[in-house]
Design an enzyme around this catalytic site. Structure first.
Site, PDB file in Angstrom:
ATOM      1  N   SER A 124       0.863  -1.211   0.001  1.00  0.00           N
ATOM      2  CA  SER A 124       0.162   0.034  -0.126  1.00  0.00           C
ATOM      3  C   SER A 124       0.814   1.157  -0.056  1.00  0.00           C
ATOM      4  CB  SER A 124      -0.867   0.134   1.338  1.00  0.00           C
ATOM      5  OG  SER A 124      -1.154   1.309   1.644  1.00  0.00           O
ATOM      6  N   SER A 125       0.248   2.165  -0.338  1.00  0.00           N
ATOM      7  CA  SER A 125       0.789   3.855  -0.632  1.00  0.00           C
ATOM      8  C   SER A 125       1.377   4.158   1.008  1.00  0.00           C
ATOM      9  CB  SER A 125      -0.022   4.550  -1.157  1.00  0.00           C
ATOM     10  OG  SER A 125      -0.964   4.790  -0.804  1.00  0.00           O
ATOM     11  N   CYS A 126       0.787   3.461   1.973  1.00  0.00           N
ATOM     12  CA  CYS A 126       0.813   4.211   3.270  1.00  0.00           C
ATOM     13  C   CYS A 126       2.391   3.740   3.937  1.00  0.00           C
ATOM     14  CB  CYS A 126      -0.347   3.747   4.229  1.00  0.00           C
ATOM     15  SG  CYS A 126      -0.285   2.213   4.683  1.00  0.00           S
ATOM     16  N   TYR A 128      -0.430  -0.796  10.024  1.00  0.00           N
ATOM     17  CA  TYR A 128      -0.435  -1.601   8.710  1.00  0.00           C
ATOM     18  C   TYR A 128       0.874  -1.251   7.919  1.00  0.00           C
ATOM     19  CZ  TYR A 128      -2.984  -2.382   4.076  1.00  0.00           C
ATOM     20  OH  TYR A 128      -3.199  -2.734   2.898  1.00  0.00           O
ATOM     21  N   LYS A 184       3.172  -4.028   5.967  1.00  0.00           N
ATOM     22  CA  LYS A 184       3.513  -4.083   4.644  1.00  0.00           C
ATOM     23  C   LYS A 184       4.804  -4.000   4.482  1.00  0.00           C
ATOM     24  CE  LYS A 184      -0.560  -5.126   3.218  1.00  0.00           C
ATOM     25  NZ  LYS A 184      -0.769  -6.038   2.599  1.00  0.00           N
ATOM     26  N   HIS A 208     -12.983   2.768   3.596  1.00  0.00           N
ATOM     27  CA  HIS A 208     -12.136   4.047   3.124  1.00  0.00           C
ATOM     28  C   HIS A 208     -13.117   5.350   2.623  1.00  0.00           C
ATOM     29  CE1 HIS A 208      -8.862   0.957   3.109  1.00  0.00           C
ATOM     30  NE2 HIS A 208      -8.333   2.078   3.462  1.00  0.00           N
TER      31      HIS A 208
HETATM   32  P1  GDP Z   1      -6.348   7.208   4.263  1.00  0.00           P
HETATM   33  O1  GDP Z   1      -6.044   7.382   2.858  1.00  0.00           O
HETATM   34  O2  GDP Z   1      -5.428   6.118   4.930  1.00  0.00           O
HETATM   35  O3  GDP Z   1      -6.097   8.383   4.945  1.00  0.00           O
HETATM   36  O4  GDP Z   1      -7.831   6.559   4.508  1.00  0.00           O
HETATM   37  P2  GDP Z   1      -9.259   6.871   4.252  1.00  0.00           P
HETATM   38  O5  GDP Z   1      -9.743   6.596   2.733  1.00  0.00           O
HETATM   39  O6  GDP Z   1      -9.973   6.315   5.328  1.00  0.00           O
HETATM   40  O7  GDP Z   1      -9.300   8.529   4.240  1.00  0.00           O
HETATM   41  C1  GDP Z   1      -8.788   9.388   3.424  1.00  0.00           C
HETATM   42  C2  GDP Z   1      -9.404  11.052   3.559  1.00  0.00           C
HETATM   43  O8  GDP Z   1     -10.745  11.024   3.552  1.00  0.00           O
HETATM   44  C3  GDP Z   1      -8.948  11.293   5.118  1.00  0.00           C
HETATM   45  O9  GDP Z   1      -8.679  12.639   5.323  1.00  0.00           O
HETATM   46  C4  GDP Z   1     -10.368  11.238   5.847  1.00  0.00           C
HETATM   47  O10 GDP Z   1     -10.487  12.034   6.857  1.00  0.00           O
HETATM   48  C5  GDP Z   1     -11.256  11.657   4.626  1.00  0.00           C
HETATM   49  N1  GDP Z   1     -12.535  11.240   4.971  1.00  0.00           N
HETATM   50  C6  GDP Z   1     -13.691  12.540   4.618  1.00  0.00           C
HETATM   51  N2  GDP Z   1     -14.757  11.621   4.941  1.00  0.00           N
HETATM   52  C7  GDP Z   1     -14.450  10.339   5.239  1.00  0.00           C
HETATM   53  C8  GDP Z   1     -15.405   9.484   5.502  1.00  0.00           C
HETATM   54  O11 GDP Z   1     -16.677   9.409   5.791  1.00  0.00           O
HETATM   55  N3  GDP Z   1     -14.788   7.969   5.928  1.00  0.00           N
HETATM   56  C9  GDP Z   1     -13.441   7.993   5.633  1.00  0.00           C
HETATM   57  N4  GDP Z   1     -12.884   6.639   5.891  1.00  0.00           N
HETATM   58  N5  GDP Z   1     -12.708   9.078   5.342  1.00  0.00           N
HETATM   59  C10 GDP Z   1     -13.009  10.068   5.250  1.00  0.00           C
END
Ligand code: GDP
Length: 322
Positions: free
Chosen positions: A112-114, A141, A145, A184
């Site tokens: 993953s990119s993280c 995570y 990875k 996500h």
């Molecule tokens: P990340 O890429 O590991 O940070 O994973 P996420 O896909 O969960 O979140 C990506 C970004 O979207 C973060 O800045 C979250 O705060 C934002 N975000 C906005 N609304 C939501 C939501 O309803 N769910 C999630 N999971 N992320 C959200």
């Protein structure tokens, strides 16, 4: 690039075939002249080392794609550190080690990119790995990875096997997790926009500041890139898999609202975390091979929403509390 690993007649084990990525791989591999091998969770628990060794010895695949992982969005990662670190370390180590014992010729490990430092240069080149501290909300995570890709490199170094790693950006598409507590951002926003449309609600909650930037890739594009790498890629270094473009979370939210056809305006919830400010991958290594994604973000979202509607109405996705 030459096809150094011809899939014709090969037995390809897709670990994690019920997940979003694994099921996309099964769909993609169906158009190759190979035999797809999968195993149900009820038959084999990938946390069980002896069971994995036995299963691998009995089934002897030619290649393995390691798509089994404990995954989740920003809140899930932050809330269940043991699950994300322990389960991923154990499952991937069991599969890679058992593959080696059973003389698997080619293995593709998916990360993953993280894995990259929180403040890595943008776009993030592969060699930014281990140059700085990780983003704390998903370091559990990420550490697992990083260990997985290093284990593949260690097997290459010590035994000369052709085990490779790909690091995809944020993926979305059919089979995604639409549970608001663990999903996500794309499935979360799609689900919220759908509910807003259904109930006539006028606002849609978006976590954080709306300013973080994220790159997205449709899972069918990702699966296509993974199969391409399985066939052609032979190097020690991992490969970034992405679209090469990113958007702000606020822009993403408006696109999702428009694709769903909801009449809701965006309301930011600053009590929720932003996570890393930006993680755009440098995809020049992958693009240099000639590979390109087929979906634009908008078209990918449309396709995913169509899938969501069909499966919600078909009853495969049961929407829990919103
Ligand atoms: P990340 O890429 O590991 O940070 O994973 P996420 O896909 O969960 O979140 C990506 C970004 O979207 C973060 O800045 C979250 O705060 C934002 N975000 C906005 N609304 C939501 C939501 O309803 N769910 C999630 N999971 N992320 C959200």
């Amino acid at each position: 690039m030459d096809q150094t690993f011809d899939l014709k007649g090969k037995r390809i084990f897709v670990a994690g075939h019920r997940g979003m990525v694994g099921s996309a791989l099964v769909r993609r591999l169906a158009s190759e002249d190979c035999e797809i091998v999968t195993v149900a969770r009820s038959e084999l628990d990938l946390l069980d080392q002896a069971g994995v060794r036995r299963w691998m010895e009995d089934h002897r695949p030619d290649a393995v794609i390691m798509a089994a992982a404990k995954v989740g969005g920003i809140m899930a990662n932050d809330s269940y550190p043991v699950d994300f670190l322990y389960e991923n370390l154990v499952v991937q180590t069991n599969v890679i080690e058992a593959a080696f014992r059973s003389e698997v010729q080619k293995l593709l490990f998916l990360g993953s990119s993280c894995i990259y430092p929180k403040l890595a240069p943008q776009p993030i080149p592969e060699d930014a790995l281990l140059t700085g501290p990780l983003e704390p909300t998903n370091e559990w995570y990420a550490v697992a990875k990083i260990a997985g890709l290093k284990l593949c490199q260690a097997y290459r170094r010590q035994y000369g096997v052709n085990y490779i790693s790909a690091m995809p950006t944020n993926l979305y598409g059919p089979g995604d997790n639409f549970d608001l507590g663990s999903s996500h951002v794309i499935p979360a926003l799609m689900r919220k926009a759908h509910e807003a449309k259904r109930t006539g609600q006028k606002t849609l909650q978006v976590w954080g500041s709306g300013r973080p930037m994220r790159e997205f890739l449709h899972v069918d594009d990702a699966a296509d890139a993974f199969v391409w790498l399985l066939k052609t890629y032979v190097d020690d270094g991992h490969v970034n898999v992405g679209s090469g473009e990113d958007v702000t979370i606020a822009e993403l939210a408006s696109t999702v609202v428009s694709v769903v056809g909801a009449a809701a305006s965006i309301e930011l919830d600053p009590t929720k975390p932003d996570g890393t400010p930006r993680k755009l991958m440098d995809v020049s290594r992958l693009f240099a091979t000639g590979w390109r994604p087929a979906y634009s973000l908008r078209r990918g979202l449309e396709q995913t929403y169509a899938w969501f509607l069909e499966h919600v109405e078909g009853g495969d996705i049961r929407l829990g509390p919103a």
